[in-house]
Design a protein around this motif. Sequence first.
Motif, short mmCIF file in Angstrom:
data_model
loop_
_atom_site.label_atom_id
_atom_site.label_comp_id
_atom_site.label_asym_id
_atom_site.label_seq_id
_atom_site.Cartn_x
_atom_site.Cartn_y
_atom_site.Cartn_z
N GLN A 60 0.83 -1.21 0.00
CA GLN A 60 0.00 0.00 0.00
C GLN A 60 0.87 1.26 0.00
OE1 GLN A 60 -2.77 -0.33 3.28
NE2 GLN A 60 -3.58 1.71 2.82
N GLU A 61 1.95 1.21 0.78
CA GLU A 61 2.82 2.37 0.88
C GLU A 61 3.66 2.53 -0.39
OE1 GLU A 61 2.55 0.18 3.61
OE2 GLU A 61 1.18 1.59 4.58
N TYR A 62 4.19 1.41 -0.88
CA TYR A 62 4.94 1.48 -2.14
C TYR A 62 4.06 2.05 -3.25
CZ TYR A 62 9.11 -1.11 -0.66
OH TYR A 62 10.27 -1.49 -0.06
N ALA A 63 2.78 1.64 -3.23
CA ALA A 63 1.87 2.05 -4.30
C ALA A 63 1.69 3.57 -4.35
CB ALA A 63 0.52 1.36 -4.13
N VAL A 64 1.70 4.21 -3.18
CA VAL A 64 1.53 5.67 -3.17
C VAL A 64 2.66 6.31 -3.99
CG1 VAL A 64 1.52 7.75 -1.71
CG2 VAL A 64 0.34 5.67 -0.94
N VAL A 70 7.21 7.40 -9.03
CA VAL A 70 8.49 7.47 -8.31
C VAL A 70 9.17 6.11 -8.36
CG1 VAL A 70 9.56 7.86 -6.03
CG2 VAL A 70 7.64 9.29 -6.77
N ASN A 71 10.45 6.10 -8.70
CA ASN A 71 11.20 4.85 -8.76
C ASN A 71 11.66 4.46 -7.35
OD1 ASN A 71 13.61 3.13 -8.91
ND2 ASN A 71 13.35 3.33 -11.12
N THR A 72 11.25 3.25 -6.91
CA THR A 72 11.53 2.83 -5.53
C THR A 72 12.61 1.75 -5.46
OG1 THR A 72 9.73 1.21 -5.68
CG2 THR A 72 9.16 3.39 -4.79
N ASP A 73 13.34 1.51 -6.55
CA ASP A 73 14.33 0.43 -6.57
C ASP A 73 15.40 0.58 -5.49
OD1 ASP A 73 12.96 -0.43 -8.74
OD2 ASP A 73 14.52 0.01 -10.23
N GLU A 283 -1.68 13.20 1.97
CA GLU A 283 -2.99 12.75 1.47
C GLU A 283 -3.44 13.52 0.22
OE1 GLU A 283 -5.59 13.02 4.89
OE2 GLU A 283 -4.55 11.37 5.90
N ARG A 284 -3.20 14.82 0.22
CA ARG A 284 -3.65 15.64 -0.92
C ARG A 284 -2.88 15.29 -2.19
NH1 ARG A 284 -5.60 17.76 -4.69
NH2 ARG A 284 -6.48 19.85 -4.89
N ALA A 285 -1.62 14.89 -2.01
CA ALA A 285 -0.76 14.60 -3.16
C ALA A 285 -1.34 13.50 -4.04
CB ALA A 285 0.62 14.19 -2.68
N GLU A 286 -2.06 12.59 -3.41
CA GLU A 286 -2.56 11.44 -4.15
C GLU A 286 -3.62 11.85 -5.18
OE1 GLU A 286 -3.34 7.99 -1.60
OE2 GLU A 286 -2.02 8.90 -0.11
N ARG A 287 -4.27 12.99 -4.95
CA ARG A 287 -5.31 13.45 -5.90
C ARG A 287 -4.86 14.67 -6.70
NH1 ARG A 287 -7.87 14.43 -1.48
NH2 ARG A 287 -8.45 16.48 -2.26
N LEU A 288 -3.71 15.21 -6.37
CA LEU A 288 -3.28 16.48 -6.98
C LEU A 288 -2.96 16.30 -8.46
CD1 LEU A 288 -2.53 19.43 -6.28
CD2 LEU A 288 -0.24 18.63 -5.70
#
Length: 312
Positions: A60-64, A70-73, A283-288
């Motif tokens: 769930q956190e990686y998905a955000v 964003v590259n999470t490697d 939280e706002r970033a997810e819809r921005l």
Amino acid sequence: MLSRRMSLVVVGSIAFDAVKTPFGERDRMLGGSAVHFSLAASFFSDVRVVGSVGDDFGEQEYAVLRDRGVNTDDIEHVPGGKTFFWAGEYEWNLNIRHTLDTQLNVFGDFAPKLSEASKQADTLFLANIQPELQREVRAQCPGARLAALDSMNLWIETARDSLLRTIATVDMVLMNDDEVRMLTEQPTLVRGARELMELGPRMVVVKQGEYGASLFTEESFFSLPAYPLETVLDPTGAGDAFAGGLLGYIDAQGGADDETTLRRATTYGSAVASFWVEEFGCERAERLTREEIEERFEAFRRMTSVEGVPTA
Ligand code: AMP
């Protein structure tokens, strides 16, 4: 017009935060300086995040992060470990924050390991971590056209000399006004910024919370108020989101640091940060959307003109 997307690397904390403000609270939300920064920067450029997490950091956190590209490697997962945890509370005056708890967990033994791709960073942001680690990461990215750092009172108090040495290795310092005063022991920001530039950086950006931000270079000065919001719920991460917008824009311009780019970058940083504080954490970033950021950029243009309200 945006030029080609370059690559922007951030190293910093990845966290779960517990936050209480006069307007609400969250027991456990995604946070950390590298998270806020990378989400904000992702509206402008390709971002890679370097940090460490424990077993409690799940899909769930990686998905955000990944949903924003964003590259999470380069996020290191420490088996059996727990993710950094921070708890804070804000007063009615949201500029005043008290840290209630800090559990370093996996962040305590964090030794940033950059992949070959991250070492190729064009733009590098050393978010708020031990100055020694910041220096190690800086050394791993010798080709970065623009390296910037943030810091905090903890390191000014406990690792001052190390922080000064790290500052000498970057092009830009981004810090809060109180921290600039504390570090330089200068009474005005103009003198404080000049003293920091004498150590090496070409640019100093002073974050002034609710009052906005100021940019100092050797030849120039630019200042912008914060966007006037009727409602602010939680300022957590606003400073990192500001830095993300600012450096994301600069990176998208090929690392340009001419006066126009820097002014626009400061304005984009302020526009992005203004959305961050309207809701809790990121939280706002997810819809921005980028369109919303552009609208606020234009609002800044109208708001700050001293020649009457511009028409276009
Ligand atoms: P900001 O509000 O921009 O200063 O950043 C807030 C973020 O900093 C929160 O999401 C915290 O997880 C993170 N944070 C708090 N304390 C520390 C610390 N000592 N080191 C690194 N990150 C921290």
